[in-house]
Design a protein around this motif. Structure first.
Motif, PDB file in Angstrom:
ATOM      1  N   ASP A 176      39.975  25.494  53.232  1.00 43.35           N
ATOM      2  CA  ASP A 176      40.076  25.739  51.791  1.00 43.35           C
ATOM      3  C   ASP A 176      38.716  26.144  51.218  1.00 43.35           C
ATOM      4  O   ASP A 176      38.607  27.053  50.378  1.00 43.35           O
ATOM      5  CB  ASP A 176      40.576  24.489  51.068  1.00 43.35           C
ATOM      6  CG  ASP A 176      42.044  24.217  51.373  1.00 43.35           C
ATOM      7  OD1 ASP A 176      42.718  25.141  51.862  1.00 43.35           O
ATOM      8  OD2 ASP A 176      42.488  23.082  51.106  1.00 43.35           O
ATOM      9  N   ASN A 177      37.653  25.474  51.696  1.00 41.17           N
ATOM     10  CA  ASN A 177      36.301  25.810  51.234  1.00 41.17           C
ATOM     11  C   ASN A 177      35.921  27.229  51.644  1.00 41.17           C
ATOM     12  O   ASN A 177      35.324  27.989  50.864  1.00 41.17           O
ATOM     13  CB  ASN A 177      35.284  24.817  51.788  1.00 41.17           C
ATOM     14  CG  ASN A 177      35.383  23.459  51.129  1.00 41.17           C
ATOM     15  OD1 ASN A 177      35.928  23.344  50.022  1.00 41.17           O
ATOM     16  ND2 ASN A 177      34.870  22.433  51.788  1.00 41.17           N
ATOM     17  N   ALA A 178      36.277  27.571  52.878  1.00 37.75           N
ATOM     18  CA  ALA A 178      35.958  28.911  53.362  1.00 37.75           C
ATOM     19  C   ALA A 178      36.691  29.978  52.544  1.00 37.75           C
ATOM     20  O   ALA A 178      36.131  31.030  52.207  1.00 37.75           O
ATOM     21  CB  ALA A 178      36.315  29.031  54.841  1.00 37.75           C
ATOM     22  N   GLU A 179      37.978  29.696  52.226  1.00 38.58           N
ATOM     23  CA  GLU A 179      38.743  30.657  51.423  1.00 38.58           C
ATOM     24  C   GLU A 179      38.165  30.784  50.018  1.00 38.58           C
ATOM     25  O   GLU A 179      38.094  31.878  49.454  1.00 38.58           O
ATOM     26  CB  GLU A 179      40.204  30.198  51.352  1.00 38.58           C
ATOM     27  CG  GLU A 179      40.944  30.326  52.684  1.00 38.58           C
ATOM     28  CD  GLU A 179      42.353  29.749  52.608  1.00 38.58           C
ATOM     29  OE1 GLU A 179      42.671  29.156  51.544  1.00 38.58           O
ATOM     30  OE2 GLU A 179      43.110  29.910  53.583  1.00 38.58           O
ATOM     31  N   MET A 180      37.713  29.644  49.456  1.00 40.61           N
ATOM     32  CA  MET A 180      37.128  29.682  48.121  1.00 40.61           C
ATOM     33  C   MET A 180      35.820  30.482  48.128  1.00 40.61           C
ATOM     34  O   MET A 180      35.551  31.293  47.220  1.00 40.61           O
ATOM     35  CB  MET A 180      36.866  28.253  47.611  1.00 40.61           C
ATOM     36  CG  MET A 180      36.277  28.205  46.202  1.00 40.61           C
ATOM     37  SD  MET A 180      36.026  26.515  45.636  1.00 40.61           S
ATOM     38  CE  MET A 180      37.731  25.951  45.546  1.00 40.61           C
ATOM     39  N   ILE A 181      35.008  30.249  49.151  1.00 43.64           N
ATOM     40  CA  ILE A 181      33.742  30.988  49.275  1.00 43.64           C
ATOM     41  C   ILE A 181      34.005  32.484  49.413  1.00 43.64           C
ATOM     42  O   ILE A 181      33.324  33.317  48.810  1.00 43.64           O
ATOM     43  CB  ILE A 181      32.930  30.462  50.468  1.00 43.64           C
ATOM     44  CG1 ILE A 181      32.433  29.038  50.184  1.00 43.64           C
ATOM     45  CG2 ILE A 181      31.753  31.383  50.777  1.00 43.64           C
ATOM     46  CD1 ILE A 181      31.812  28.355  51.367  1.00 43.64           C
ATOM     47  N   GLU A 182      35.041  32.834  50.179  1.00 42.58           N
ATOM     48  CA  GLU A 182      35.369  34.247  50.360  1.00 42.58           C
ATOM     49  C   GLU A 182      35.845  34.864  49.049  1.00 42.58           C
ATOM     50  O   GLU A 182      35.483  36.003  48.715  1.00 42.58           O
ATOM     51  CB  GLU A 182      36.447  34.399  51.437  1.00 42.58           C
ATOM     52  CG  GLU A 182      36.901  35.837  51.677  1.00 42.58           C
ATOM     53  CD  GLU A 182      35.787  36.738  52.146  1.00 42.58           C
ATOM     54  OE1 GLU A 182      35.938  37.967  52.031  1.00 42.58           O
ATOM     55  OE2 GLU A 182      34.757  36.237  52.634  1.00 42.58           O
ATOM     56  N   ARG A 183      36.677  34.089  48.306  1.00 45.17           N
ATOM     57  CA  ARG A 183      37.143  34.605  47.016  1.00 45.17           C
ATOM     58  C   ARG A 183      35.974  34.809  46.058  1.00 45.17           C
ATOM     59  O   ARG A 183      35.914  35.800  45.325  1.00 45.17           O
ATOM     60  CB  ARG A 183      38.167  33.644  46.409  1.00 45.17           C
ATOM     61  CG  ARG A 183      39.543  33.716  47.074  1.00 45.17           C
ATOM     62  CD  ARG A 183      40.608  33.071  46.189  1.00 45.17           C
ATOM     63  NE  ARG A 183      40.360  31.666  45.940  1.00 45.17           N
ATOM     64  CZ  ARG A 183      40.801  30.672  46.714  1.00 45.17           C
ATOM     65  NH1 ARG A 183      41.485  30.945  47.816  1.00 45.17           N
ATOM     66  NH2 ARG A 183      40.544  29.422  46.407  1.00 45.17           N
ATOM     67  N   LEU A 184      35.037  33.848  46.058  1.00 47.87           N
ATOM     68  CA  LEU A 184      33.854  33.988  45.206  1.00 47.87           C
ATOM     69  C   LEU A 184      33.017  35.191  45.609  1.00 47.87           C
ATOM     70  O   LEU A 184      32.489  35.911  44.760  1.00 47.87           O
ATOM     71  CB  LEU A 184      33.009  32.709  45.271  1.00 47.87           C
ATOM     72  CG  LEU A 184      33.600  31.466  44.601  1.00 47.87           C
ATOM     73  CD1 LEU A 184      32.726  30.250  44.903  1.00 47.87           C
ATOM     74  CD2 LEU A 184      33.721  31.676  43.089  1.00 47.87           C
ATOM     75  N   ARG A 185      32.906  35.407  46.949  1.00 51.10           N
ATOM     76  CA  ARG A 185      32.138  36.552  47.419  1.00 51.10           C
ATOM     77  C   ARG A 185      32.779  37.866  46.982  1.00 51.10           C
ATOM     78  O   ARG A 185      32.110  38.788  46.521  1.00 51.10           O
ATOM     79  CB  ARG A 185      32.026  36.513  48.952  1.00 51.10           C
ATOM     80  CG  ARG A 185      31.095  37.583  49.530  1.00 51.10           C
ATOM     81  CD  ARG A 185      31.264  37.696  51.029  1.00 51.10           C
ATOM     82  NE  ARG A 185      32.591  38.209  51.368  1.00 51.10           N
ATOM     83  CZ  ARG A 185      32.908  39.503  51.274  1.00 51.10           C
ATOM     84  NH1 ARG A 185      32.031  40.400  50.844  1.00 51.10           N
ATOM     85  NH2 ARG A 185      34.127  39.903  51.614  1.00 51.10           N
ATOM     86  N   VAL A 186      34.119  37.919  47.113  1.00 47.89           N
ATOM     87  CA  VAL A 186      34.851  39.128  46.710  1.00 47.89           C
ATOM     88  C   VAL A 186      34.713  39.347  45.205  1.00 47.89           C
ATOM     89  O   VAL A 186      34.494  40.476  44.743  1.00 47.89           O
ATOM     90  CB  VAL A 186      36.335  39.011  47.110  1.00 47.89           C
ATOM     91  CG1 VAL A 186      37.143  40.148  46.494  1.00 47.89           C
ATOM     92  CG2 VAL A 186      36.475  39.016  48.628  1.00 47.89           C
ATOM     93  N   THR A 187      34.834  38.250  44.432  1.00 50.52           N
ATOM     94  CA  THR A 187      34.700  38.369  42.970  1.00 50.52           C
ATOM     95  C   THR A 187      33.310  38.856  42.588  1.00 50.52           C
ATOM     96  O   THR A 187      33.152  39.723  41.718  1.00 50.52           O
ATOM     97  CB  THR A 187      34.984  37.016  42.301  1.00 50.52           C
ATOM     98  OG1 THR A 187      36.313  36.592  42.622  1.00 50.52           O
ATOM     99  CG2 THR A 187      34.839  37.118  40.794  1.00 50.52           C
ATOM    100  N   ALA A 188      32.286  38.276  43.256  1.00 47.27           N
ATOM    101  CA  ALA A 188      30.914  38.689  42.976  1.00 47.27           C
ATOM    102  C   ALA A 188      30.715  40.170  43.298  1.00 47.27           C
ATOM    103  O   ALA A 188      30.053  40.900  42.554  1.00 47.27           O
ATOM    104  CB  ALA A 188      29.935  37.829  43.764  1.00 47.27           C
ATOM    105  N   GLN A 189      31.307  40.613  44.433  1.00 47.06           N
ATOM    106  CA  GLN A 189      31.188  42.018  44.815  1.00 47.06           C
ATOM    107  C   GLN A 189      31.906  42.927  43.818  1.00 47.06           C
ATOM    108  O   GLN A 189      31.409  43.997  43.462  1.00 47.06           O
ATOM    109  CB  GLN A 189      31.758  42.230  46.217  1.00 47.06           C
ATOM    110  CG  GLN A 189      31.561  43.642  46.762  1.00 47.06           C
ATOM    111  CD  GLN A 189      30.103  44.006  46.874  1.00 47.06           C
ATOM    112  OE1 GLN A 189      29.302  43.241  47.419  1.00 47.06           O
ATOM    113  NE2 GLN A 189      29.732  45.169  46.337  1.00 47.06           N
ATOM    114  N   GLU A 190      33.080  42.470  43.366  1.00 48.68           N
ATOM    115  CA  GLU A 190      33.822  43.261  42.375  1.00 48.68           C
ATOM    116  C   GLU A 190      33.045  43.373  41.069  1.00 48.68           C
ATOM    117  O   GLU A 190      33.019  44.436  40.444  1.00 48.68           O
ATOM    118  CB  GLU A 190      35.190  42.619  42.127  1.00 48.68           C
ATOM    119  CG  GLU A 190      36.158  42.764  43.301  1.00 48.68           C
ATOM    120  CD  GLU A 190      37.442  42.004  43.073  1.00 48.68           C
ATOM    121  OE1 GLU A 190      37.469  41.152  42.136  1.00 48.68           O
ATOM    122  OE2 GLU A 190      38.425  42.246  43.807  1.00 48.68           O
TER     123      GLU A 190
END
Length: 425
Positions: free
Chosen positions: A7-21
């Motif tokens: 769950d933490n890894a998925e959250m970090i990935e979502r944050l990374r994608v959001t930051a990139q967007e």
């Protein structure tokens, strides 16, 4: 534990994608803003260049001897071209504000002369309409202030012009005084005895594209942008603008802005300019547009100057190498070699001409133009269209003039740089 880590890894990935967007969106917005700025610069150049030729030629024609019928036609064409220029300026100014491209100068100027210049410009209009136009200036106002004289003049001109337009009889007063409580804040009031504004229209009068009703545009003309631009400029100058009006009795537009008092250096600057003798100069005009060269040449000839011309920067360098020149008026956008490169090469010369006065003469009027001109080594900056009509400009004009080039402007430039020109000889 594995689920928590997943769950933490998925959250970090979502944050990374959001930051990139967000980063991508920021880059797209910056690119769009940059593209809009370049588009506005191009439009400013392309629209002002033909207007330069039209207005300059008409003003030259107006000085010639014609029968009354032909003279009237020339004056009608000139008024129509001037109205078109006003619309172009409104649209470009509004677009610059919307794109965040408008920046203000912060230079010393004479406040009373700025105000008087507005009244001088509108005096003929007021006289023709039988309107008494006058000013009331508080005695305790500073002689010199620091701010943007060009934009202040633009606001005052718009308000006075509107007041005259909507006043059929009576008077228009420009009153200027210190703010009662705020230091360095000057209050301007433009009061007329005109038709007034309906109460339901007052709140929207400063909105873009807004006029009291559709008949106003048909009867008086205009884009509905003037007061919106005034509001934006006043706010950029640290103030606010409002109107008090009564139908049948008139209106009073009131605005304030920050104008700090200047030191005595400005007085010395004015005295120095006033003592310089205006002798005929040899002027080099560098412009790729043949109509612009012709109009500029005639303007300088009216001032008693000898004029040399060049169609690009490379030719301008050759003319300088072969001729004695006192001052250069340099277009910025030219093929072969533009004005910036030509100026840089002149400044690198191992001769007296390396410090010859160079005035940028351009149809652009965008953010960064002044800095780019000064960085290239130019001394002054004036914006086309070139116009002959003499108006009173504020004394102590500094190194950045965003308005049409007029004979008074050119005369002051020749005065200012006469010592440098003499030393170059």
């Amino acid at each position: 534990m594995l689920r928590v880590n997943r769950d933490n890894a998925e959250m970090i990935e979502r944050l990374r994608v959001t930051a990139q967007e967000l980063e991508d969106a920021k880059l797209r917005a910056e690119e769009a803003s940059d593209a809009k700025g370049k588009f506005l610069a191009t439009m400013s150049h392309e629209m002002r260049t033909p207007l330069n030729g039209i207005l300059g030629s008409l003003e030259l024609l107006d000085l010639e001897s014609f029968d009354s019928g032909a003279k009237e036609l020339v004056q009608v064409m000139h008024r129509s071209a001037t109205a078109l220029l006003s619309i172009v300026n409104d649209v470009l100014d509004f677009s610059k504000i919307e794109a965040g491209q408008m920046e203000l100068e912060n230079l010393p100027f004479q406040l009373r002369d700025c105000i008087q210049g507005v009244l001088d410009l509108e005096a003929s209009n007021a006289s023709k309409r039988g309107i008494h136009l006058f000013d009331t200036i508080a005695e305790d106002l500073p002689l010199h202030v620091v701010g943007d004289s060009c934009r202040l003049r633009q606001v005052l001109l718009n308000l006075v012009d509107n007041a005259l337009k909507f006043t059929s009889e009576g008077q228009v007063e420009v009153r200027v005084e210190r703010h009662e409580t705020r230091k360095n804040q000057i209050v301007f009031r433009v009061r007329d005895t005109g038709c007034g504004i309906k109460a339901e229209s007052v709140d929207a009068i400063f909105d873009a594209f807004s006029q009291e009703d559709s008949s106003t545009s048909r009867r008086f003309g205009g884009t509905g942008l003037g007061l919106a631009i005034c509001r934006q400029i006043v706010e950029l100058m640290g103030g606010s603008i409002r109107v008090e009006s009564e139908v049948g009795r008139g209106s009073e537009f009131i605005f304030d802005c920050t104008l700090a008092g200047a030191d005595k250096a400005a007085d010395a600057h004015d005295a120095e300019i006033g003592e310089i003798d205006v002798a005929p100069s040899r002027v080099l005009v560098v412009d790729d547009n043949s109509i612009n060269r012709l109009v500029a040449s005639r303007v300088f000839e009216k001032l008693g100057c000898e004029v040399l011309c060049a169609e690009d920067g490379a030719v301008g360098l050759r003319v300088l190498a072969e001729s004695d020149v006192d001052i250069v008026f340099m277009d910025c956008s030219m093929p072969v070699m533009d004005g910036f490169e030509a100026t840089r090469r002149i400044r690198e010369l191992d001769s007296d001409y390396s410090r010859i006065p160079i005035v940028a003469m351009t149809a652009n009027a965008m953010r960064g133009d002044r800095e780019r001109c000064l960085a290239a080594g130019m001394d002054d900056y004036v914006t086309k269209p070139i116009r002959i009509r003499t108006i009173r400009l504020a004394a102590g004009m500094d190194d950045y003039v965003t308005k049409p080039i007029r004979i008074r402007t050119i005369r002051e430039l020749l005065q200012r740089y006469r010592p440098a020109a003499t030393s170059a000889e």
